[in-house]
Design a protein around this motif. Structure first.
Motif, PDB file in Angstrom:
ATOM      1  N   GLY A 222       0.856  -1.197   0.000  1.00  0.00           N
ATOM      2  CA  GLY A 222       0.000   0.000   0.000  1.00  0.00           C
ATOM      3  C   GLY A 222       0.877   1.227   0.000  1.00  0.00           C
ATOM      4  O   GLY A 222       2.051   1.164  -0.384  1.00  0.00           O
ATOM      5  N   GLU A 223       0.302   2.348   0.433  1.00  0.00           N
ATOM      6  CA  GLU A 223       1.053   3.601   0.514  1.00  0.00           C
ATOM      7  C   GLU A 223       0.769   4.270   1.847  1.00  0.00           C
ATOM      8  O   GLU A 223      -0.334   4.128   2.393  1.00  0.00           O
ATOM      9  N   LEU A 224       1.736   5.011   2.343  1.00  0.00           N
ATOM     10  CA  LEU A 224       1.591   5.652   3.649  1.00  0.00           C
ATOM     11  C   LEU A 224       0.646   6.858   3.624  1.00  0.00           C
ATOM     12  O   LEU A 224      -0.215   7.000   4.494  1.00  0.00           O
ATOM     13  N   GLN A 225       0.801   7.725   2.620  1.00  0.00           N
ATOM     14  CA  GLN A 225       0.102   9.012   2.668  1.00  0.00           C
ATOM     15  C   GLN A 225      -1.421   8.883   2.807  1.00  0.00           C
ATOM     16  O   GLN A 225      -2.025   9.614   3.604  1.00  0.00           O
ATOM     17  N   PRO A 226      -2.078   7.974   2.078  1.00  0.00           N
ATOM     18  CA  PRO A 226      -3.540   7.873   2.246  1.00  0.00           C
ATOM     19  C   PRO A 226      -3.945   7.532   3.684  1.00  0.00           C
ATOM     20  O   PRO A 226      -5.007   7.950   4.143  1.00  0.00           O
ATOM     21  N   VAL A 227      -3.100   6.788   4.390  1.00  0.00           N
ATOM     22  CA  VAL A 227      -3.427   6.428   5.784  1.00  0.00           C
ATOM     23  C   VAL A 227      -3.309   7.671   6.674  1.00  0.00           C
ATOM     24  O   VAL A 227      -4.171   7.927   7.521  1.00  0.00           O
ATOM     25  N   LEU A 228      -2.251   8.449   6.438  1.00  0.00           N
ATOM     26  CA  LEU A 228      -2.106   9.696   7.202  1.00  0.00           C
ATOM     27  C   LEU A 228      -3.270  10.632   6.900  1.00  0.00           C
ATOM     28  O   LEU A 228      -3.827  11.271   7.806  1.00  0.00           O
ATOM     29  N   ASP A 229      -3.673  10.683   5.636  1.00  0.00           N
ATOM     30  CA  ASP A 229      -4.816  11.528   5.262  1.00  0.00           C
ATOM     31  C   ASP A 229      -6.083  11.076   5.993  1.00  0.00           C
ATOM     32  O   ASP A 229      -6.880  11.898   6.462  1.00  0.00           O
ATOM     33  N   SER A 230      -6.276   9.760   6.082  1.00  0.00           N
ATOM     34  CA  SER A 230      -7.466   9.241   6.782  1.00  0.00           C
ATOM     35  C   SER A 230      -7.445   9.662   8.247  1.00  0.00           C
ATOM     36  O   SER A 230      -8.474  10.048   8.809  1.00  0.00           O
ATOM     37  N   LEU A 231      -6.272   9.582   8.870  1.00  0.00           N
ATOM     38  CA  LEU A 231      -6.178   9.964  10.288  1.00  0.00           C
ATOM     39  C   LEU A 231      -6.533  11.439  10.472  1.00  0.00           C
ATOM     40  O   LEU A 231      -7.244  11.805  11.422  1.00  0.00           O
ATOM     41  N   VAL A 232      -6.067  12.271   9.548  1.00  0.00           N
ATOM     42  CA  VAL A 232      -6.369  13.705   9.655  1.00  0.00           C
ATOM     43  C   VAL A 232      -7.872  13.934   9.458  1.00  0.00           C
ATOM     44  O   VAL A 232      -8.501  14.721  10.174  1.00  0.00           O
ATOM     45  N   THR A 233      -8.462  13.215   8.502  1.00  0.00           N
ATOM     46  CA  THR A 233      -9.914  13.340   8.294  1.00  0.00           C
ATOM     47  C   THR A 233     -10.666  12.948   9.561  1.00  0.00           C
ATOM     48  O   THR A 233     -11.605  13.636   9.983  1.00  0.00           O
ATOM     49  N   MET A 234     -10.271  11.845  10.177  1.00  0.00           N
ATOM     50  CA  MET A 234     -10.943  11.404  11.412  1.00  0.00           C
ATOM     51  C   MET A 234     -10.835  12.468  12.495  1.00  0.00           C
ATOM     52  O   MET A 234     -11.787  12.742  13.217  1.00  0.00           O
ATOM     53  N   ARG A 235      -9.656  13.045  12.589  1.00  0.00           N
ATOM     54  CA  ARG A 235      -9.444  14.098  13.595  1.00  0.00           C
ATOM     55  C   ARG A 235     -10.375  15.278  13.327  1.00  0.00           C
ATOM     56  O   ARG A 235     -11.019  15.792  14.240  1.00  0.00           O
ATOM     57  N   LYS A 236     -10.436  15.706  12.065  1.00  0.00           N
ATOM     58  CA  LYS A 236     -11.288  16.857  11.720  1.00  0.00           C
ATOM     59  C   LYS A 236     -12.748  16.566  12.030  1.00  0.00           C
ATOM     60  O   LYS A 236     -13.521  17.461  12.348  1.00  0.00           O
ATOM     61  N   LEU A 237     -13.136  15.303  11.891  1.00  0.00           N
ATOM     62  CA  LEU A 237     -14.541  14.937  12.119  1.00  0.00           C
ATOM     63  C   LEU A 237     -14.792  14.554  13.576  1.00  0.00           C
ATOM     64  O   LEU A 237     -15.857  14.064  13.915  1.00  0.00           O
ATOM     65  N   ASP A 238     -13.768  14.762  14.405  1.00  0.00           N
ATOM     66  CA  ASP A 238     -13.920  14.529  15.843  1.00  0.00           C
ATOM     67  C   ASP A 238     -14.235  13.066  16.183  1.00  0.00           C
ATOM     68  O   ASP A 238     -14.965  12.786  17.139  1.00  0.00           O
ATOM     69  N   MET A 239     -13.715  12.179  15.383  1.00  0.00           N
ATOM     70  CA  MET A 239     -13.917  10.742  15.623  1.00  0.00           C
ATOM     71  C   MET A 239     -12.940  10.269  16.704  1.00  0.00           C
ATOM     72  O   MET A 239     -11.757  10.614  16.658  1.00  0.00           O
ATOM     73  N   TRP A 240     -13.422   9.485  17.657  1.00  0.00           N
ATOM     74  CA  TRP A 240     -12.499   8.935  18.650  1.00  0.00           C
ATOM     75  C   TRP A 240     -11.591   7.909  17.961  1.00  0.00           C
ATOM     76  O   TRP A 240     -12.066   6.930  17.381  1.00  0.00           O
ATOM     77  N   THR A 241     -10.294   8.150  18.014  1.00  0.00           N
ATOM     78  CA  THR A 241      -9.343   7.336  17.253  1.00  0.00           C
ATOM     79  C   THR A 241      -8.194   6.880  18.148  1.00  0.00           C
ATOM     80  O   THR A 241      -7.704   7.657  18.969  1.00  0.00           O
ATOM     81  N   GLU A 242      -7.816   5.632  18.004  1.00  0.00           N
ATOM     82  CA  GLU A 242      -6.595   5.142  18.635  1.00  0.00           C
ATOM     83  C   GLU A 242      -5.723   4.532  17.540  1.00  0.00           C
ATOM     84  O   GLU A 242      -6.236   4.065  16.523  1.00  0.00           O
ATOM     85  N   ILE A 243      -4.426   4.556  17.771  1.00  0.00           N
ATOM     86  CA  ILE A 243      -3.479   4.081  16.752  1.00  0.00           C
ATOM     87  C   ILE A 243      -2.692   2.891  17.293  1.00  0.00           C
ATOM     88  O   ILE A 243      -2.221   2.917  18.437  1.00  0.00           O
ATOM     89  N   VAL A 244      -2.576   1.879  16.464  1.00  0.00           N
ATOM     90  CA  VAL A 244      -1.690   0.754  16.795  1.00  0.00           C
ATOM     91  C   VAL A 244      -0.524   0.746  15.811  1.00  0.00           C
ATOM     92  O   VAL A 244      -0.718   0.938  14.603  1.00  0.00           O
ATOM     93  N   TYR A 245       0.670   0.566  16.353  1.00  0.00           N
ATOM     94  CA  TYR A 245       1.872   0.470  15.528  1.00  0.00           C
ATOM     95  C   TYR A 245       2.533  -0.855  15.881  1.00  0.00           C
ATOM     96  O   TYR A 245       3.068  -1.023  16.987  1.00  0.00           O
ATOM     97  N   LEU A 246       2.449  -1.808  14.982  1.00  0.00           N
ATOM     98  CA  LEU A 246       3.077  -3.113  15.205  1.00  0.00           C
ATOM     99  C   LEU A 246       4.572  -2.974  14.921  1.00  0.00           C
ATOM    100  O   LEU A 246       4.968  -2.647  13.793  1.00  0.00           O
ATOM    101  N   VAL A 247       5.377  -3.222  15.945  1.00  0.00           N
ATOM    102  CA  VAL A 247       6.829  -3.019  15.805  1.00  0.00           C
ATOM    103  C   VAL A 247       7.464  -4.321  15.312  1.00  0.00           C
ATOM    104  O   VAL A 247       7.496  -5.330  16.031  1.00  0.00           O
TER     105      VAL A 247
END
Ligand code: SF4
Length: 365
Positions: A222-247
């Protein structure tokens, strides 16, 4: 079959006697898809996710669950879940979203990415015909969630974006019964469907798989930027969001990547978004790598804490102190967890019991 949290609902269960399994009657799972354009020569362009697949007649998109039939695009997985469980919401993981509540969790076959570490590849990397499925309409899902005393329905395990139409109708059916809806996703979804989804669901957990586009291309397809864009959209829409980063050892475990990721989250989403650094276990196409050393996860947490994120967790290490929530102001432990179990919660009316600091999240149904 036994009920309660963590139970898997067996495919043979009499619970579904009225629904049944109709492997050869696949027509009932077919509904016209949303978010696509009709093109010349009966081709279509799917606009549901960033891939924007252009699909010839009788072909399917990358995700394998959407098909062009004579110039009309269809989902093949409506009301076709292949996996159902009643899980603690901590398993998603969502730590700041009604702790201790249960989530009626479902998935269909298919996915729009192909992570080399996928733990659910047996359902995510196959076509719907290759797995046994239920036939459960949205109202039945909402009824089951109620029957199993689940406070929410979780769209999870594979990638819910690819069963968007079903997810939306289940979410609306859940809402009518006062059941909440949570989405567990890679965030690889186009802006319009995401915006519509955010009007209906209550929380989204995003697997941000790396902060490197190279990793996204090589390990995730996939690509990184669309995921970052989705996170910003969620933030703008005041959606409760948590992030998981599998190391994943050697692939996305560098200090600088942890630092850049944390800084980006802080400046684009704010300090209050919970971030879970979780432990990788070798599986699927990455069996050659060892499990993530706990020290690496602790280092990731230290770096993210130092960058100013308020709620950083160590995941997939049951009993680790990094599973607890500490108040950002007085630093006392206010939610104590062991694995998926909440041991104590010192939050009242959304505030720390010791110093009254407002703790970000949704507390107490
Ligand atoms: S949802 Fe499926 S068909 Fe649509 S663009 Fe994404 S991968 Fe392609």
């Amino acid at each position: 079959m036994t009920g309660g949290l963590g139970c898997t609902l067996a495919l043979s269960s009499s619970l579904f006697a009225n629904s049944g399994i109709f492997p050869d009657e696949t027509q009932k799972f077919v509904r016209e898809a949303r978010f696509y354009d009709k093109l010349e020569n009966k081709k279509i362009r799917c606009k549901l996710c960033p891939r924007q697949c252009v699909i010839d007649e009788r072909e399917r998109g990358y995700c394998g669950v959407r098909e062009n039939r004579e110039g009309t695009y269809y989902t093949l997985v409506y009301a076709r879940p292949c996996s159902l469980n009643a899980d603690p919401v901590e398993k998603k993981p969502l730590f700041h979203y009604y702790p201790g509540s249960a989530a009626f969790s479902l998935a269909t076959a298919g996915c729009n990415v192909n992570c080399k570490f996928c733990q659910n590849w047996e359902i995510s990397q196959v076509r719907p015909e290759e797995v046994r499925s239920y036939y459960l309409l949205p109202e039945e899902i909402a009824n089951l969630a109620g029957k199993y005393e689940c406070q929410s329905i979780a769209y999870t395990y594979s990638e819910p974006t690819i069963y968007y139409e079903y997810m939306m109708d289940c979410a609306l059916a859940g809402k009518r019964k006062n059941i909440k809806n949570v989405v567990i996703t890679a965030g690889y979804i186009a802006k319009d469907p995401l915006t519509e989804l955010c009007k209906v669901v209550d929380a989204i957990k995003v697997d941000l798989k790396s902060f490197s586009d190279k990793y996204y291309r090589e390990i995730v397809n996939g690509e990184l930027q669309p995921v970052l864009d989705s996170l910003v959209t969620m933030r703008k829409l005041d959606m409760w969001t948590e992030i998981v980063y599998l190391v994943v050892p050697t692939l996305n475990d560098g200090d600088q990547e942890f630092r850049d990721l944390s800084a980006w989250i802080k400046s684009n989403l704010g300090s209050d978004v919970p971030v879970h650094f979780t432990r990788f276990h070798p599986q699927y196409l990455l069996k050659n790598l060892p499990p993530t050393p706990v020290k690496t996860l602790e280092r990731a947490k230290e770096i993210a804490d130092a960058e100013g994120l308020h709620y950083v967790y160590v995941g997939n290490v049951p009993g680790h102190p990094g599973e607890n929530t500490c108040c950002p102001q007085c630093k006392k432990i206010i939610v104590q967890r062991t694995g998926f179990t909440v041991q104590k919660m010192d939050i009242k009316n959304g505030q720390c019991l010791y110093c009254n600091y407002k703790i970000a999240g949704k507390w107490g149904i």
